[in-house]
Design an enzyme around this catalytic site. Structure first.
Site, PDB file in Angstrom:
ATOM      1  N   GLU B  55       0.838  -1.238   0.054  1.00 26.47           N
ATOM      2  CA  GLU B  55      -0.255  -0.026   0.147  1.00 26.47           C
ATOM      3  C   GLU B  55       0.821   1.359  -0.028  1.00 26.47           C
ATOM      4  OE1 GLU B  55      -0.606  -2.545   1.888  1.00 26.47           O
ATOM      5  OE2 GLU B  55      -2.730  -3.137   1.634  1.00 26.47           O
ATOM      6  N   PHE B 117     -11.420  -7.888  14.042  1.00 31.27           N
ATOM      7  CA  PHE B 117     -10.215  -8.016  13.121  1.00 31.27           C
ATOM      8  C   PHE B 117      -9.848  -7.067  12.032  1.00 31.27           C
ATOM      9  CE2 PHE B 117      -8.942 -10.365   9.198  1.00 31.27           C
ATOM     10  CZ  PHE B 117      -7.596 -10.818   9.606  1.00 31.27           C
ATOM     11  N   GLN B 118      -8.708  -6.646  11.945  1.00 34.96           N
ATOM     12  CA  GLN B 118      -8.374  -5.616  11.082  1.00 34.96           C
ATOM     13  C   GLN B 118      -8.851  -4.257  11.384  1.00 34.96           C
ATOM     14  OE1 GLN B 118      -8.419  -7.294   7.110  1.00 34.96           O
ATOM     15  NE2 GLN B 118      -6.229  -7.821   7.462  1.00 34.96           N
ATOM     16  N   LYS B 167     -17.628  -0.915   6.624  1.00 33.16           N
ATOM     17  CA  LYS B 167     -18.045  -1.923   5.645  1.00 33.16           C
ATOM     18  C   LYS B 167     -19.629  -1.845   5.207  1.00 33.16           C
ATOM     19  CE  LYS B 167     -17.143  -6.778   4.142  1.00 33.16           C
ATOM     20  NZ  LYS B 167     -16.384  -7.795   4.476  1.00 33.16           N
ATOM     21  N   MET B 480      24.234   9.378   1.523  1.00 33.71           N
ATOM     22  CA  MET B 480      24.228  10.563   2.353  1.00 33.71           C
ATOM     23  C   MET B 480      24.644  10.677   3.661  1.00 33.71           C
ATOM     24  SD  MET B 480      23.692  13.806   1.827  1.00 33.71           S
ATOM     25  CE  MET B 480      22.569  14.463   0.204  1.00 33.71           C
TER      26      MET B 480
END
Lengths: 178, 569
Positions: B55, B117-118, B167, B480
């Site tokens: 993502e 969940f999630q 949802k 760097m």
């Protein structure tokens, strides 16, 4: 130099906005001394009164960050002499000590009120500046304070534009006509 | 599109995106977002979906897509880990003011706050890094929420917004009646430019002898590059750019004097403290630009024009702060102004830059011996593409080399992570830029470190056959940080040395053409072959291991204390 400032902000009444405002302080490691949020005379608009001890430079930056939030109408900042401010304090005292000691004189001096009396306790309400709240606390301490709570500051600005005047300058909620 | 008929929330989301003229979405499916993807299946011909490999890649790609197209990027992720993986990308877009609408799915509203969940509190998590966010818990709220999301994202100072959609809101039914937002009372995206300010600005300019204009990202965001050109050509005023202001002015312009800041050019940095007037146009005086603030712009009056009032007087006190769109300001000023800058003043920039050319640039870009240097690669690339490519960089030395040695001519042709300095930005951003501009040459300049942070996106490039040209400048170091360790930590190279995989073989695993170059003599042909290749191409180039980026303003030093080389080296 750090001084006590009051930031007054007006916003839409939306979920999460309080959080969005407080994290502006958290991120800059500024402690909020007092914070009150309430509805205003205009439906759907809320008023934030935030007291902090900071430098003017920092306060200006913070106020701008608050005003930048898409759901804040405007934010302004004041020193104590530019506002009239009050907090409410409630003191719960055991009834015996209230009877034994000379409570009448204390109430008269502070212009405080007894707002409730029960068989075990009395509740005293006082309105004033922080100093007043604390002075009364010291005096009542020997009575045995059972509970003490203060509301946080609410303030009215003296010489600034009123909310209704600001609202007239702001755009209105409008959709694109298609 | 038939409105006012009953559809699901998921369908409403897609219809709303189409109403906002979205045609491309970057994303990754998962449990909570399945209703949206189910509806997307039937609309895949209207809404192209780019399936990324992580993502974070979707977030960076959507941002780069927005930058090269001028549209608002759109990104989908599922609840929980899908959403949290976006955070770096959202933060990056926030610091660089890029309009992206992030849509994350959320567990059903009945489960909110139950550690389902999630489930992740994405509203609280994204609050400090979004311009606006909102949780949608019913299908009826969807059209208005999306209309607001686009309105906030791409007006005023642009930025990322996030909609967290439960949802049940995706599954629930609603009547679809979409209305785009025209204005919102709590938000003023277009502050009016007042006459008193332009009048004052005009008189400050005419009183100045040594003026300079700093062009920032705001010029590009305001689509004001033509207006800037007109103003500069009329006044002959020297222009310097910030890192994100690169490509706001054609570097062929005689008035272009270089880049500001830590690894910027010698002329504009030194002369910042010589100038008597600075017009700061759509920039925010970042610490990487200003160096030590106590000794910054010591002789200058400052006119600071920015659309974000909170930027005015934030880092540098302006004598004339103007809260306005830079396009309005330049459009109004140019016809009124008759000021002509002293040629000798402009000449001073070029003289100082000439010193830099001899001491730094020639050595970096035209070395005749030793290992290949990053600068010569970028310059060669610049010549071969005639400044017409879109350059995407990762972060670090590769980024500074890409910014310094490519000759920018076309607006928005440098895509780089400025404010956040996100390693791993490059590859997914190059992918997003190529999706947005399929017919332009997109070249990624990455280090070996940053490339390994998001290299799974090779899978996406392979899947969509995106013809991205990827150059890995491999010094087997986090260059760097190593440079700082060399300069300030007595060469204690703590955890900056890194063996790298066989990158060409890795590319091959994804079906991507590739080549490894170690010798200078191979370089020209290798870059030609890469540029002429039809599909994606990965070119790994082994470069000098311990090369440094100079000039440099050392931490805590003033802009005019910029050094061309380290005395100790």
């Amino acid at each position: 130099m750090k001084e006590t400032y009051t930031i007054i902000a007006f916003s839409e009444n939306h979920i999460g906005l309080l959080n969005r405002i407080t994290i502006i302080f958290t991120r800059r490691h500024i402690n909020i001394e007092s914070l009150t949020v309430s509805s205003t005379e205009m439906k759907g608009i809320h008023r934030f009164t935030i007291v902090v001890v900071e430098s003017e430079e920092q306060i200006i930056k913070v106020a701008k960050q608050i005003e930048k939030l898409t759901e804040v109408l405007f934010a302004d900042w004041y020193l104590n002499d530019q506002i009239v401010y009050r907090e409410i304090a409630l003191y719960k005292i055991p009834i015996e000590s209230a009877i034994q000691k000379n409570l009448e004189q204390v109430l008269r001096e502070f212009n405080a009120h007894v707002v409730d009396v029960q068989k075990d306790f009395v509740i005293i309400e006082n309105t004033g500046h922080i100093d007043d709240t604390e002075k009364l606390y010291e005096i009542l301490e020997p009575y045995g304070i059972m509970q003490f709570v203060r509301s946080g500051m609410i303030s009215v600005s003296k010489n600034r534009k009123e909310l209704s005047a600001y609202l007239k300058e702001l755009p209105i909620n409008e959709y694109v006509k298609e | 599109m038939n409105t006012n008929h009953i559809i699901t929330g998921a369908e409403a989301i897609l219809l709303a995106l189409l109403k906002e003229k979205t045609d491309t979405v970057f994303g990754y499916p998962g449990g909570a977002i399945m209703p949206i993807y189910d509806k997307l299946f039937n609309r895949r011909h209207q809404l192209k979906h780019i399936l990324v490999r992580h993502e974070q890649g979707a977030a960076h790609a959507a941002q780069a897509y927005a930058q090269v197209t001028g549209k608002t990027g759109v990104c989908f992720a599922t609840s929980g880990p899908g959403a949290t993986n976006l955070i770096t990308g959202i933060t990056n877009a926030n610091l660089d003011s890029i309009p992206v609408v992030f849509i994350t799915a959320q567990v059903a509203s009945a489960f909110l706050g139950t550690d389902a969940f999630q489930e992740t509190d994405m509203i609280s998590l994204s609050m400090p890094v979004t311009k606006w966010n909102f949780q949608v818990t019913s299908a009826d709220e969807i059209p208005d929420a999306i209309a607001k999301a686009f309105y906030f994202a791409n007006t005023g100072r642009p930025g990322p917004v996030l909609l967290d959609i439960t949802k049940d809101a995706q599954i629930g039914q609603t009547t679809f009646n979409y209305k785009r937002i025209k204005s919102i009372r709590s938000y003023n995206p277009h502050p009016a430019l007042n006459d008193a300010d332009t009048k004052k600005a005009l008189s400050m300019i005419s009183a100045s002898k040594k003026p300079i204009l700093f062009a920032g990202h705001g010029v590009l965001l305001a689509k004001a590059t033509r207006q800037l050109e007109a103003f500069i050509n009329k006044t002959g005023m020297p222009v310097a750019v910030t890192l994100l202001g690169k490509s706001a002015i054609d570097e062929d312009s005689p008035y272009y004097t270089g880049m500001l800041g830590m690894h910027g050019n010698y002329g504009p940095n030194v002369l910042t403290n010589e100038a008597d007037l600075i017009i700061a146009a759509g920039m925010r005086f970042d610490d990487r630009v200003t160096g030590n603030l106590e000794k910054y712009a010591t002789k200058a009056q400052i006119i600071h024009v920015d659309i974000d009032k909170a930027e005015l007087n934030k880092n540098v006190k302006a004598h004339l702060p103007i809260c306005a769109d830079i396009k309005d300001f330049l459009e109004k000023m140019t016809p009124m102004i008759s000021y002509k800058t002293d040629e000798a003043w402009l000449q001073k920039f070029h003289e100082l830059n000439h010193i830099e050319k001899e001491k730094v640039i020639d050595r970096e870009c035209s070395p005749h011996e030793g290992k290949i240097r990053a600068g010569e690669i970028v310059q060669l690339l610049s010549e071969k593409t005639r400044g017409n490519a879109i350059i995407v960089t990762d972060v670090g030395q590769n980024q500074m080399m890409g910014a310094r040695y490519y000759h920018y001519k076309i607006p928005n042709s440098l895509i780089t992570s400025g404010g956040l300095g996100t390693m791993g930005f490059g590859l997914p951003a190059a992918m997003g830029a190529q999706v947005g501009q399929p017919n332009r040459t997109v070249v990624l300049l990455s280090g070996d470190g940053g490339f390994q942070m998001t290299m799974q996106e090779l899978g996406t490039i392979f899947q969509y056959n995106l013809p991205v040209k990827m150059i890995i400048l491999n010094n087997n170091f986090l260059g760097m940080v190593r440079q700082w360790q060399q300069l300030f930590n007595d060469k204690r190279y703590a955890e900056t040395q890194m063996p790298t995989p066989d990158f060409p073989m890795l590319a091959k695993a994804f079906g991507i053409e590739s080549k490894l170059v170690e010798e200078r003599t191979q370089l020209d042909t290798a870059i030609n072959n890469m540029l002429h290749h039809q599909g994606p191409y990965l070119l790994e180039i082994k470069i000098e291991k311990e090369a440094n980026v100079f000039p440099m303003i050392y931490p805590g030093k003033a802009v005019d204390e910029i050094v061309l080389e380290d005395a100790v080296l």
